[in-house]
Design an enzyme around this catalytic site. Sequence first.
Site, short mmCIF file in Angstrom:
data_model
loop_
_atom_site.label_atom_id
_atom_site.label_comp_id
_atom_site.label_asym_id
_atom_site.label_seq_id
_atom_site.Cartn_x
_atom_site.Cartn_y
_atom_site.Cartn_z
N GLY A 52 -12.53 -52.44 61.51
CA GLY A 52 -13.73 -53.40 62.17
C GLY A 52 -13.17 -54.85 61.25
O GLY A 52 -12.19 -54.90 61.45
N GLU A 74 -19.28 -46.69 52.37
CA GLU A 74 -20.54 -45.34 52.62
C GLU A 74 -19.48 -43.64 53.72
O GLU A 74 -20.37 -43.06 53.56
CB GLU A 74 -21.68 -45.60 53.70
CG GLU A 74 -21.67 -45.78 54.64
CD GLU A 74 -21.18 -47.27 54.98
OE1 GLU A 74 -20.82 -48.36 53.93
OE2 GLU A 74 -21.66 -47.87 55.65
N HIS A 115 -11.68 -53.10 48.67
CA HIS A 115 -12.88 -52.25 47.69
C HIS A 115 -13.21 -51.03 46.67
O HIS A 115 -12.96 -50.22 47.07
CB HIS A 115 -14.29 -52.46 48.61
CG HIS A 115 -15.41 -52.86 47.42
ND1 HIS A 115 -15.31 -53.30 46.42
CD2 HIS A 115 -16.98 -52.12 47.52
CE1 HIS A 115 -17.15 -53.16 45.90
NE2 HIS A 115 -17.95 -52.45 46.71
N GLY A 128 -13.20 -60.36 56.70
CA GLY A 128 -12.19 -59.71 57.62
C GLY A 128 -11.88 -60.71 58.31
O GLY A 128 -10.30 -61.17 58.85
N GLU A 178 -22.64 -60.42 46.06
CA GLU A 178 -22.72 -60.14 47.60
C GLU A 178 -24.41 -59.64 48.01
O GLU A 178 -24.95 -60.08 48.49
CB GLU A 178 -21.99 -59.01 48.68
CG GLU A 178 -22.02 -57.52 48.16
CD GLU A 178 -20.69 -56.19 48.39
OE1 GLU A 178 -19.72 -57.19 48.56
OE2 GLU A 178 -21.61 -55.77 49.14
P1 NAD Z 1 -15.88 -52.64 58.93
O1 NAD Z 1 -17.48 -51.47 59.68
O2 NAD Z 1 -16.10 -53.61 59.92
O3 NAD Z 1 -15.55 -51.58 60.18
C1 NAD Z 1 -15.38 -49.71 60.09
C2 NAD Z 1 -14.23 -49.29 60.82
O4 NAD Z 1 -13.99 -47.99 60.80
C3 NAD Z 1 -14.33 -49.57 62.55
O5 NAD Z 1 -12.94 -49.47 63.46
C4 NAD Z 1 -15.33 -48.34 62.35
O6 NAD Z 1 -15.16 -47.83 64.52
C5 NAD Z 1 -14.41 -47.49 61.24
N1 NAD Z 1 -15.22 -45.66 60.82
C6 NAD Z 1 -16.33 -46.07 61.07
N2 NAD Z 1 -17.10 -44.55 60.86
C7 NAD Z 1 -15.42 -44.42 60.92
C8 NAD Z 1 -15.66 -42.59 60.85
N3 NAD Z 1 -16.43 -41.57 60.07
N4 NAD Z 1 -13.90 -41.82 61.04
C9 NAD Z 1 -13.62 -43.03 61.65
N5 NAD Z 1 -14.07 -44.69 61.20
C10 NAD Z 1 -14.64 -44.60 60.92
O7 NAD Z 1 -15.54 -52.37 57.69
P2 NAD Z 1 -15.75 -53.67 56.58
O8 NAD Z 1 -16.22 -54.20 56.97
O9 NAD Z 1 -14.30 -54.29 57.71
O10 NAD Z 1 -15.07 -52.00 55.11
C11 NAD Z 1 -14.08 -51.92 54.89
C12 NAD Z 1 -13.82 -51.55 53.46
O11 NAD Z 1 -13.13 -53.39 53.13
C13 NAD Z 1 -14.75 -51.55 52.86
O12 NAD Z 1 -14.31 -51.00 51.76
C14 NAD Z 1 -15.09 -53.14 52.55
O13 NAD Z 1 -15.84 -52.68 51.48
C15 NAD Z 1 -14.11 -53.47 51.68
N6 NAD Z 1 -14.32 -55.33 52.49
C16 NAD Z 1 -14.52 -55.29 54.13
C17 NAD Z 1 -14.53 -56.85 53.36
C18 NAD Z 1 -15.31 -57.55 54.91
O14 NAD Z 1 -15.47 -58.77 55.01
N7 NAD Z 1 -16.36 -56.92 55.77
C19 NAD Z 1 -14.66 -57.70 52.59
C20 NAD Z 1 -13.94 -57.32 51.06
C21 NAD Z 1 -13.76 -56.09 50.98
MG MG Z 2 -18.54 -56.30 49.05
#
Ligand code: NAD
Ligand code: MG
Length: 342
Positions: free
Chosen positions: A29, A87, A111, A137, A198
């Site tokens: 993601g 989650e 996180h 990201g 956030e």
């Molecule tokens: P996202 O929602 O963008 O990506 C999720 C990914 O997980 C996708 O590839 C999706 O297909 C996959 N996925 C979802 N459910 C699934 C399942 N049941 N089985 C297998 N794959 C599954 O996630 P994100 O926002 O990049 O967050 C990822 C982590 O990074 C989290 O811990 C978040 O707190 C942390 N984080 C995110 C950001 C951000 O910029 N979004 C910033 C800092 C930290």
């Molecule tokens: Mg966060």
Amino acid sequence: MSHELKVYTDADIDKSKILNKKVAVIGYGSQGYGQSTCLKDSGVDVVIGARVGGASAKKAEAEGLKVMSIEDAVKWADLIQILIPDEVQAKVYEEQIKPNLRAGQYLMFAHGFNIHFKKIVPPADVNVLMVAPKGPGHTVRSEYIAGKGVPSLIAVYQDPSGDSKEVALAYASAIGAGRAGIYETTFKEETETDLFGEQAVLCGGLSALIKTGFEVLVEAGYSPYMAYFECLHEMKLIVDLVNQGGISDMRYSISNTAEWGDLTIGPRVITPAVKEEMKKVLKEIQDGKFAAEWLSEYNSGMKKFRQLEKEGEEHQIEVVGKELRSKFSWKDNDKIINRDKN
Ligand code: NAD
Ligand code: MG
Ligand code: MG
């Protein structure tokens, strides 16, 4: 409280600590895309663990990345970076990750949520560490390509191998963070400050401030186009100045009239009552109330989440914004987010 500033940059970091490892990035993601593409360009042996045949697997393959099932990726790897939504992590961990873990592997997070709130409790012989970019990201990627990086936090929760901090630093360096600065924290501090930021400021506070300002102008009879430019479009231009040189540099650039309004009216909008509410929000993060409510929303089907998200998408400011942004001459060429690809 006294806080000492210690910053790590590329010159301080032994990159062999990541170049000698097989890295599985679980999820493709926002962070999965951003981190894995940078790791690859930095010469790290990286595969994506994802649902085979799923949309994320296809995007990753189109980007030239190797994809495996989550189970196979965990077995193959020395280091596993978990980048699926907070989650869903506990369930995927129990069913697909934990049965394939072995002693001495490095289990990493971006996180601290699941470790801090004890939704995931890894075995004692596995290293548990964090590299958390302080930005989206997609921006991890766009900054890396621009020769810059997103400042990142590292933390170590358990360290049976004795070098988890060095490994975290090397990973952070490989995603470009060593160009910006890497800071050490704890899972507790990262989790609580990240959630607070956030909710109160970056996402919740910002979107509510923009929308409320827009509504006040529109309800007073002004053009929604004017309201959009004043309350949303200009936000980035102002924040760019704040980001580069602090609030003082922004005030240096704006007119004296704007500055007088900033100095005297800002505190009338963000009142002491707002600060009290922010303290309540922080308390609910610290005592676990927010985490419990969020996981219960997820486990009961995300109805309220979807409803609120839909209301947001249908708000007049989004409709007007789409129309106005389509008039920009630079179009989509340099967009950081392209939903079909990343
Ligand atoms: P996202 O929602 O963008 O990506 C999720 C990914 O997980 C996708 O590839 C999706 O297909 C996959 N996925 C979802 N459910 C699934 C399942 N049941 N089985 C297998 N794959 C599954 O996630 P994100 O926002 O990049 O967050 C990822 C982590 O990074 C989290 O811990 C978040 O707190 C942390 N984080 C995110 C950001 C951000 O910029 N979004 C910033 C800092 C930290
Ligand atoms: Mg966060
Ligand atoms: Mg103005």
